[in-house]
Design a protein around this motif. Structure first.
Motif, PDB file in Angstrom:
ATOM      1  N   LYS A  43     -52.815-110.040 -13.149  1.00 23.47           N
ATOM      2  CA  LYS A  43     -53.479-110.962 -13.499  1.00 23.47           C
ATOM      3  C   LYS A  43     -52.473-111.828 -13.639  1.00 23.47           C
ATOM      4  CE  LYS A  43     -57.438-112.035 -14.291  1.00 23.47           C
ATOM      5  NZ  LYS A  43     -59.331-112.123 -14.639  1.00 23.47           N
ATOM      6  N   ALA A  44     -52.380-113.191 -13.881  1.00 23.31           N
ATOM      7  CA  ALA A  44     -51.477-113.745 -14.572  1.00 23.31           C
ATOM      8  C   ALA A  44     -51.708-113.699 -15.920  1.00 23.31           C
ATOM      9  CB  ALA A  44     -51.538-114.988 -14.030  1.00 23.31           C
ATOM     10  N   GLY A  45     -50.512-113.614 -16.906  1.00 17.08           N
ATOM     11  CA  GLY A  45     -50.879-112.960 -18.700  1.00 17.08           C
ATOM     12  C   GLY A  45     -50.854-111.683 -18.453  1.00 17.08           C
ATOM     13  N   ASN A  46     -51.332-111.497 -17.416  1.00 19.51           N
ATOM     14  CA  ASN A  46     -50.403-109.862 -17.990  1.00 19.51           C
ATOM     15  C   ASN A  46     -51.762-109.257 -19.092  1.00 19.51           C
ATOM     16  OD1 ASN A  46     -50.110-106.857 -17.434  1.00 19.51           O
ATOM     17  ND2 ASN A  46     -47.565-107.433 -18.323  1.00 19.51           N
ATOM     18  N   PRO A  47     -53.207-109.391 -19.018  1.00 17.65           N
ATOM     19  CA  PRO A  47     -53.431-109.011 -19.922  1.00 17.65           C
ATOM     20  C   PRO A  47     -54.032-108.004 -20.495  1.00 17.65           C
ATOM     21  CG  PRO A  47     -55.190-109.589 -18.146  1.00 17.65           C
ATOM     22  CD  PRO A  47     -54.092-110.148 -17.447  1.00 17.65           C
ATOM     23  N   ALA A  48     -53.774-106.371 -19.142  1.00 24.43           N
ATOM     24  CA  ALA A  48     -53.731-105.390 -19.464  1.00 24.43           C
ATOM     25  C   ALA A  48     -53.035-104.693 -20.316  1.00 24.43           C
ATOM     26  CB  ALA A  48     -53.956-104.343 -17.861  1.00 24.43           C
ATOM     27  N   LYS A  49     -51.197-105.773 -19.833  1.00 17.48           N
ATOM     28  CA  LYS A  49     -49.891-105.871 -20.948  1.00 17.48           C
ATOM     29  C   LYS A  49     -49.133-104.354 -20.056  1.00 17.48           C
ATOM     30  CE  LYS A  49     -51.455-108.247 -24.151  1.00 17.48           C
ATOM     31  NZ  LYS A  49     -50.220-109.736 -24.064  1.00 17.48           N
ATOM     32  N   ILE A  50     -49.568-104.182 -18.512  1.00 14.91           N
ATOM     33  CA  ILE A  50     -48.396-103.088 -18.300  1.00 14.91           C
ATOM     34  C   ILE A  50     -47.506-104.203 -17.491  1.00 14.91           C
ATOM     35  CG2 ILE A  50     -48.201-102.472 -15.974  1.00 14.91           C
ATOM     36  CD1 ILE A  50     -51.861-102.344 -15.947  1.00 14.91           C
ATOM     37  N   THR A  51     -46.411-102.464 -18.337  1.00 13.34           N
ATOM     38  CA  THR A  51     -45.087-103.738 -18.075  1.00 13.34           C
ATOM     39  C   THR A  51     -43.864-102.736 -16.653  1.00 13.34           C
ATOM     40  OG1 THR A  51     -44.321-101.270 -19.393  1.00 13.34           O
ATOM     41  CG2 THR A  51     -44.338-103.407 -20.341  1.00 13.34           C
ATOM     42  N   GLY A  52     -44.968-102.435 -15.886  1.00 17.59           N
ATOM     43  CA  GLY A  52     -44.138-101.903 -14.593  1.00 17.59           C
ATOM     44  C   GLY A  52     -45.059-100.173 -14.353  1.00 17.59           C
ATOM     45  N   ARG A  53     -44.204 -99.882 -12.650  1.00 19.26           N
ATOM     46  CA  ARG A  53     -45.110 -98.561 -12.847  1.00 19.26           C
ATOM     47  C   ARG A  53     -44.587 -97.076 -13.818  1.00 19.26           C
ATOM     48  NH1 ARG A  53     -43.669 -94.741  -7.683  1.00 19.26           N
ATOM     49  NH2 ARG A  53     -45.708 -93.687  -7.537  1.00 19.26           N
ATOM     50  N   ASP A  54     -44.721 -96.960 -14.951  1.00 11.91           N
ATOM     51  CA  ASP A  54     -44.399 -96.587 -16.264  1.00 11.91           C
ATOM     52  C   ASP A  54     -46.012 -96.591 -16.360  1.00 11.91           C
ATOM     53  OD1 ASP A  54     -45.232 -98.623 -17.746  1.00 11.91           O
ATOM     54  OD2 ASP A  54     -43.459 -99.629 -17.711  1.00 11.91           O
ATOM     55  N   ASP A  55     -45.607 -95.896 -18.079  1.00 19.04           N
ATOM     56  CA  ASP A  55     -46.934 -94.824 -19.074  1.00 19.04           C
ATOM     57  C   ASP A  55     -47.869 -95.941 -19.259  1.00 19.04           C
ATOM     58  OD1 ASP A  55     -46.015 -92.525 -18.498  1.00 19.04           O
ATOM     59  OD2 ASP A  55     -44.969 -92.112 -20.240  1.00 19.04           O
ATOM     60  N   THR A  56     -47.569 -97.313 -18.875  1.00 17.94           N
ATOM     61  CA  THR A  56     -48.659 -98.575 -19.468  1.00 17.94           C
ATOM     62  C   THR A  56     -49.781 -98.389 -18.391  1.00 17.94           C
ATOM     63  OG1 THR A  56     -47.153-100.006 -17.991  1.00 17.94           O
ATOM     64  CG2 THR A  56     -46.586 -99.420 -20.739  1.00 17.94           C
ATOM     65  N   ALA A  87     -50.166 -93.933  -6.693  1.00 20.17           N
ATOM     66  CA  ALA A  87     -51.002 -94.575  -7.912  1.00 20.17           C
ATOM     67  C   ALA A  87     -51.822 -92.644  -8.168  1.00 20.17           C
ATOM     68  CB  ALA A  87     -52.726 -94.827  -7.632  1.00 20.17           C
ATOM     69  N   ARG A  88     -51.682 -91.873  -7.358  1.00 17.98           N
ATOM     70  CA  ARG A  88     -52.111 -90.299  -6.938  1.00 17.98           C
ATOM     71  C   ARG A  88     -51.232 -89.691  -7.894  1.00 17.98           C
ATOM     72  NH1 ARG A  88     -57.526 -89.990  -6.171  1.00 17.98           N
ATOM     73  NH2 ARG A  88     -58.275 -91.545  -4.334  1.00 17.98           N
ATOM     74  N   ALA A  89     -49.350 -90.115  -7.291  1.00 15.13           N
ATOM     75  CA  ALA A  89     -48.958 -89.114  -7.799  1.00 15.13           C
ATOM     76  C   ALA A  89     -48.819 -89.790  -9.824  1.00 15.13           C
ATOM     77  CB  ALA A  89     -47.822 -89.681  -7.234  1.00 15.13           C
ATOM     78  N   ASP A  90     -48.880 -91.143  -9.918  1.00 18.19           N
ATOM     79  CA  ASP A  90     -48.310 -91.750 -11.514  1.00 18.19           C
ATOM     80  C   ASP A  90     -49.784 -91.211 -12.588  1.00 18.19           C
ATOM     81  OD1 ASP A  90     -46.487 -93.214 -10.756  1.00 18.19           O
ATOM     82  OD2 ASP A  90     -48.351 -94.965 -10.301  1.00 18.19           O
TER      83      ASP A  90
END
Length: 269
Positions: free
Chosen positions: A124-137, A155-158
């Motif tokens: 979502k715009a503003g990134n409320p979940a503080k996700i930084t990419g396809r990483d541990d966030t 996603a299942r691999a993640d």
């Protein structure tokens, strides 16, 4: 005598030129004179519905191929998960639906590749979940994906990676279409969703205040192909021949430009 020799040479040349042109299989089609294809028209800009009509890169592509093959494209729009069973069951001749090529699908169908694309993490715009990419966030978060699509596998691999590190699991929310995934993110039922890079660009152009992408593009060499039944050499030859013709005459490049796809999607550079 010379005329006879020239005539003898011209005839085989004409025959070779005719044989080189792309042709539809002589048998095994759902309908003679047509190329009946399965599509899940929920994946803009490749296939989607506008004003009640199918449109998108893949729809234009099959129209161009149909002209080369002297065959009328006829679409059967269905859920993505039903495409391979419909092909295997003989209800369609090919799948033309931006299908990502992977080993699991290659066990069930044969592919004619025509694009390569990457993927982005959408939030979502503003990134409320503080996700930084396809990483541990992403660990502990909910990712919306299309049921049966390559994004579900990603996603299942993640999730497996997160749990392997002793981190919180990823909740994989499977939904029928990419639009459903985007809506789940917008409504707060998901923290992120995976989309193709072209799809994410289109979405952010249309709704710049609603969505944004985070992190780097991933799996940027994902091959996309039209699918045929296993062992259907005649259909493979027809599609490859017609595809070569539209590459040679510039139609393929023109369609990439028309749909604002990055030039890097071409596999014929």
């Amino acid at each position: 005598m010379l005329r006879k020799i020239v005539a003898a040479l011209v005839l085989p040349l004409g025959m070779m030129q005719a044989a080189a042109a792309a042709e539809m299989p002589k048998s095994g089609l759902v309908e003679d004179g047509a190329i009946t294809y399965g599509v899940a028209a929920t994946f803009a800009p490749f296939e989607f519905q506008k004003d009640g009509k199918l449109t998108g890169f893949d729809i234009d592509l099959i129209e161009a191929l149909g002209k080369k093959l002297n065959a009328t494209p006829k679409a059967m729009n269905m859920e993505f998960k039903g495409l391979i069973p419909a092909l295997q069951g003989g209800r369609i001749d090919i799948i033309n639906s931006a299908m990502y090529m992977n080993p699991q699908r290659a066990e069930q169908v044969d592919f004619v590749p025509y694009l390569k694309i990457g993927n982005r993490v959408m939030v979502k715009a503003g990134n409320p979940a503080k996700i930084t990419g396809r990483d541990d966030t992403l660990c502990g978060k909910t990712i919306a994906v299309t049921l049966g699509g390559i994004q579900e596998s990603q996603a299942r691999a993640d999730d497996k990676r997160c749990q392997g590190k002793g981190l919180a699991a990823v909740t994989v929310l499977t939904l029928p279409t990419a639009q459903d995934s985007a809506l789940a993110l917008r409504q707060g039922r998901a923290d992120a969703y995976y989309d193709s890079t072209p799809g994410s660009v289109k979405l952010m152009q249309e709704l710049p205040d609603v969505f944004e992408s985070v992190g780097d593009e991933f799996e940027s060499n994902t091959s996309v192909g039209m699918a045929t039944r296993k062992g259907d050499a005649a259909m493979q030859e027809a599609l490859k021949g017609a595809l070569k013709e539209i590459v040679d005459d510039g139609t393929y490049t023109a369609l990439i430009k028309k749909w604002n796809l990055p030039p890097t999607v071409s596999i014929f550079n």
